[in-house]
Design a protein around this motif. Structure first.
Motif, PDB file in Angstrom:
ATOM      1  N   GLN A 170       0.830  -1.204   0.000  1.00 49.86           N
ATOM      2  CA  GLN A 170       0.000   0.000   0.000  1.00 49.86           C
ATOM      3  C   GLN A 170       0.868   1.259   0.000  1.00 49.86           C
ATOM      4  OE1 GLN A 170      -2.044  -1.046   3.656  1.00 49.86           O
ATOM      5  NE2 GLN A 170      -4.011  -1.014   2.589  1.00 49.86           N
ATOM      6  N   LEU A 171       1.935   1.231   0.781  1.00 42.58           N
ATOM      7  CA  LEU A 171       2.813   2.395   0.858  1.00 42.58           C
ATOM      8  C   LEU A 171       3.498   2.671  -0.485  1.00 42.58           C
ATOM      9  CD1 LEU A 171       4.319   1.775   4.399  1.00 42.58           C
ATOM     10  CD2 LEU A 171       2.715   3.582   3.755  1.00 42.58           C
ATOM     11  N   LEU A 172       3.850   1.633  -1.216  1.00 42.85           N
ATOM     12  CA  LEU A 172       4.454   1.824  -2.536  1.00 42.85           C
ATOM     13  C   LEU A 172       3.452   2.467  -3.497  1.00 42.85           C
ATOM     14  CD1 LEU A 172       6.738   1.528  -4.580  1.00 42.85           C
ATOM     15  CD2 LEU A 172       5.931  -0.803  -5.013  1.00 42.85           C
ATOM     16  N   VAL A 173       2.238   1.946  -3.530  1.00 41.74           N
ATOM     17  CA  VAL A 173       1.203   2.518  -4.404  1.00 41.74           C
ATOM     18  C   VAL A 173       0.928   3.963  -3.988  1.00 41.74           C
ATOM     19  CG1 VAL A 173      -1.211   2.341  -5.146  1.00 41.74           C
ATOM     20  CG2 VAL A 173       0.189   0.276  -4.961  1.00 41.74           C
ATOM     21  N   GLY A 174       0.844   4.199  -2.677  1.00 42.89           N
ATOM     22  CA  GLY A 174       0.621   5.553  -2.192  1.00 42.89           C
ATOM     23  C   GLY A 174       1.755   6.500  -2.556  1.00 42.89           C
ATOM     24  N   SER A 175       2.988   6.024  -2.507  1.00 44.20           N
ATOM     25  CA  SER A 175       4.138   6.848  -2.873  1.00 44.20           C
ATOM     26  C   SER A 175       4.081   7.251  -4.343  1.00 44.20           C
ATOM     27  CB  SER A 175       5.446   6.106  -2.600  1.00 44.20           C
ATOM     28  OG  SER A 175       5.640   5.948  -1.227  1.00 44.20           O
ATOM     29  N   LEU A 176       3.722   6.319  -5.199  1.00 45.16           N
ATOM     30  CA  LEU A 176       3.588   6.639  -6.625  1.00 45.16           C
ATOM     31  C   LEU A 176       2.491   7.673  -6.847  1.00 45.16           C
ATOM     32  CD1 LEU A 176       4.060   3.054  -8.010  1.00 45.16           C
ATOM     33  CD2 LEU A 176       5.437   5.048  -8.685  1.00 45.16           C
ATOM     34  N   SER A 177       1.373   7.509  -6.162  1.00 45.77           N
ATOM     35  CA  SER A 177       0.262   8.440  -6.301  1.00 45.77           C
ATOM     36  C   SER A 177       0.645   9.834  -5.799  1.00 45.77           C
ATOM     37  CB  SER A 177      -0.948   7.906  -5.523  1.00 45.77           C
ATOM     38  OG  SER A 177      -2.036   8.785  -5.623  1.00 45.77           O
ATOM     39  N   GLN A 178       1.304   9.897  -4.640  1.00 47.68           N
ATOM     40  CA  GLN A 178       1.727  11.181  -4.081  1.00 47.68           C
ATOM     41  C   GLN A 178       2.717  11.889  -4.993  1.00 47.68           C
ATOM     42  OE1 GLN A 178       2.984   9.335  -0.253  1.00 47.68           O
ATOM     43  NE2 GLN A 178       2.261  11.270   0.586  1.00 47.68           N
ATOM     44  N   CYS A 179       3.699  11.159  -5.481  1.00 50.14           N
ATOM     45  CA  CYS A 179       4.730  11.748  -6.328  1.00 50.14           C
ATOM     46  C   CYS A 179       4.113  12.322  -7.599  1.00 50.14           C
ATOM     47  CB  CYS A 179       5.800  10.703  -6.656  1.00 50.14           C
ATOM     48  SG  CYS A 179       7.240  11.377  -7.502  1.00 50.14           S
ATOM     49  N   HIS A 180       3.207  11.549  -8.215  1.00 50.29           N
ATOM     50  CA  HIS A 180       2.555  12.032  -9.432  1.00 50.29           C
ATOM     51  C   HIS A 180       1.758  13.304  -9.139  1.00 50.29           C
ATOM     52  CE1 HIS A 180       0.790  11.753 -13.438  1.00 50.29           C
ATOM     53  NE2 HIS A 180      -0.319  12.177 -12.856  1.00 50.29           N
ATOM     54  N   MET A 181       0.985  13.302  -8.058  1.00 52.60           N
ATOM     55  CA  MET A 181       0.180  14.468  -7.715  1.00 52.60           C
ATOM     56  C   MET A 181       1.049  15.709  -7.498  1.00 52.60           C
ATOM     57  SD  MET A 181      -2.105  15.304  -4.348  1.00 52.60           S
ATOM     58  CE  MET A 181      -0.587  15.454  -3.403  1.00 52.60           C
ATOM     59  N   LEU A 182       2.119  15.551  -6.740  1.00 53.28           N
ATOM     60  CA  LEU A 182       2.964  16.702  -6.441  1.00 53.28           C
ATOM     61  C   LEU A 182       3.593  17.281  -7.707  1.00 53.28           C
ATOM     62  CD1 LEU A 182       4.498  15.339  -3.147  1.00 53.28           C
ATOM     63  CD2 LEU A 182       2.858  17.241  -3.368  1.00 53.28           C
ATOM     64  N   TRP A 183       4.058  16.417  -8.613  1.00 58.28           N
ATOM     65  CA  TRP A 183       4.610  16.901  -9.867  1.00 58.28           C
ATOM     66  C   TRP A 183       3.530  17.513 -10.748  1.00 58.28           C
ATOM     67  CZ3 TRP A 183       9.083  18.479 -11.224  1.00 58.28           C
ATOM     68  CH2 TRP A 183      10.224  17.984 -10.596  1.00 58.28           C
ATOM     69  N   PHE A 184       2.360  16.887 -10.787  1.00 59.23           N
ATOM     70  CA  PHE A 184       1.261  17.420 -11.593  1.00 59.23           C
ATOM     71  C   PHE A 184       0.876  18.818 -11.116  1.00 59.23           C
ATOM     72  CE2 PHE A 184      -3.298  18.029 -12.303  1.00 59.23           C
ATOM     73  CZ  PHE A 184      -3.337  17.950 -13.688  1.00 59.23           C
ATOM     74  N   LEU A 185       0.712  19.001  -9.825  1.00 61.56           N
ATOM     75  CA  LEU A 185       0.346  20.319  -9.305  1.00 61.56           C
ATOM     76  C   LEU A 185       1.422  21.347  -9.642  1.00 61.56           C
ATOM     77  CD1 LEU A 185      -1.120  19.292  -5.832  1.00 61.56           C
ATOM     78  CD2 LEU A 185      -2.403  19.908  -7.916  1.00 61.56           C
ATOM     79  N   HIS A 186       2.680  20.956  -9.547  1.00 61.59           N
ATOM     80  CA  HIS A 186       3.777  21.854  -9.919  1.00 61.59           C
ATOM     81  C   HIS A 186       3.695  22.236 -11.400  1.00 61.59           C
ATOM     82  CE1 HIS A 186       7.793  23.519 -10.344  1.00 61.59           C
ATOM     83  NE2 HIS A 186       8.001  22.672 -11.333  1.00 61.59           N
ATOM     84  N   LYS A 187       3.528  21.242 -12.248  1.00 63.50           N
ATOM     85  CA  LYS A 187       3.446  21.506 -13.690  1.00 63.50           C
ATOM     86  C   LYS A 187       2.253  22.411 -14.005  1.00 63.50           C
ATOM     87  CE  LYS A 187       6.789  18.566 -14.920  1.00 63.50           C
ATOM     88  NZ  LYS A 187       8.037  18.996 -15.535  1.00 63.50           N
ATOM     89  N   CYS A 188       1.135  22.189 -13.339  1.00 63.38           N
ATOM     90  CA  CYS A 188      -0.048  23.029 -13.563  1.00 63.38           C
ATOM     91  C   CYS A 188       0.219  24.465 -13.134  1.00 63.38           C
ATOM     92  CB  CYS A 188      -1.264  22.465 -12.832  1.00 63.38           C
ATOM     93  SG  CYS A 188      -1.955  21.009 -13.631  1.00 63.38           S
ATOM     94  N   ALA A 189       0.831  24.642 -11.986  1.00 64.11           N
ATOM     95  CA  ALA A 189       1.133  25.995 -11.510  1.00 64.11           C
ATOM     96  C   ALA A 189       2.034  26.725 -12.503  1.00 64.11           C
ATOM     97  CB  ALA A 189       1.783  25.944 -10.129  1.00 64.11           C
ATOM     98  N   MET A 190       3.029  26.023 -13.042  1.00 62.85           N
ATOM     99  CA  MET A 190       3.943  26.640 -14.000  1.00 62.85           C
ATOM    100  C   MET A 190       3.242  26.970 -15.321  1.00 62.85           C
ATOM    101  SD  MET A 190       6.893  26.966 -12.488  1.00 62.85           S
ATOM    102  CE  MET A 190       5.877  27.480 -11.124  1.00 62.85           C
ATOM    103  N   ALA A 191       2.227  26.182 -15.681  1.00 62.81           N
ATOM    104  CA  ALA A 191       1.501  26.379 -16.942  1.00 62.81           C
ATOM    105  C   ALA A 191       0.261  27.264 -16.757  1.00 62.81           C
ATOM    106  CB  ALA A 191       1.091  25.028 -17.524  1.00 62.81           C
ATOM    107  N   LYS A 192       0.080  27.823 -15.573  1.00 63.89           N
ATOM    108  CA  LYS A 192      -1.074  28.682 -15.266  1.00 63.89           C
ATOM    109  C   LYS A 192      -2.395  27.938 -15.378  1.00 63.89           C
ATOM    110  CE  LYS A 192       1.602  32.310 -14.846  1.00 63.89           C
ATOM    111  NZ  LYS A 192       2.445  32.246 -13.709  1.00 63.89           N
ATOM    112  N   VAL A 193      -2.377  26.639 -15.076  1.00 64.58           N
ATOM    113  CA  VAL A 193      -3.599  25.837 -14.984  1.00 64.58           C
ATOM    114  C   VAL A 193      -3.966  25.799 -13.504  1.00 64.58           C
ATOM    115  CG1 VAL A 193      -4.591  23.530 -15.252  1.00 64.58           C
ATOM    116  CG2 VAL A 193      -3.059  24.458 -17.016  1.00 64.58           C
TER     117      VAL A 193
END
Length: 156
Positions: free
Chosen positions: A60-83
């Protein structure tokens, strides 16, 4: 220039029921995962392997780590792209195959459900999932596919 980061954790077995590992059924799989700063995570084995379903298991922790990492990068990319993202949740699923000598993950599927502020942001938000995947440290470190099935909607 390459930077290096180090992460230290401590795993402490708490499952000694008085006779240690005298037999497979005589010991508990309970343990604590800790690090300096955050609260302790109560861990165990998967219930299929005699673990406590009220505690987190490594899978569960591995799946959660993948989900967290993706979310954090996605939010960063969105902020940089003004989304402008106003909500994000992910129902991630990992699949593991048991083998005679252990097992391995065969894939993890992330299902991020994203809400953006404006309809014209939807297409860019969808595209940024691939960029987030390419940047995710955890996804780049595993030897199985991490797929994405995102949905994006507007707040209206």
């Amino acid at each position: 220039m390459s930077r290096q980061h180090t992460y230290e954790t401590v795993v402490t077995w708490t499952g000694n029921r008085g006779t240690g590992t005298s037999s497979y059924r005589d010991y508990g799989r309970e343990h604590d995962l800790s690090a300096e700063g955050p609260p302790v995570i109560p861990g165990t084995a998967d219930p299929a392997f005699r673990g406590d379903p009220a505690r987190w298991n490594p899978e569960q922790l591995l799946v959660g780590s993948l989900s967290q990492c993706h979310m954090l990068w996605f939010l960063h990319k969105c902020a940089m792209a003004k989304v402008v993202v106003t909500a994000y949740s992910d129902t991630a699923t990992g699949t593991m195959a048991e083998t005679a000598d252990g097992g391995h993950f065969t894939e993890v599927v992330l299902r991020p459900a994203v809400t953006v502020a404006e309809p014209e942001m939807m297409e860019t938000a969808m595209e940024l999932h691939e960029a987030a995947h390419k940047s995710c440290f955890i996804a780049a470190s595993v030897n199985f596919p991490v797929r994405h099935e995102p949905t994006v909607r507007t707040a209206d």
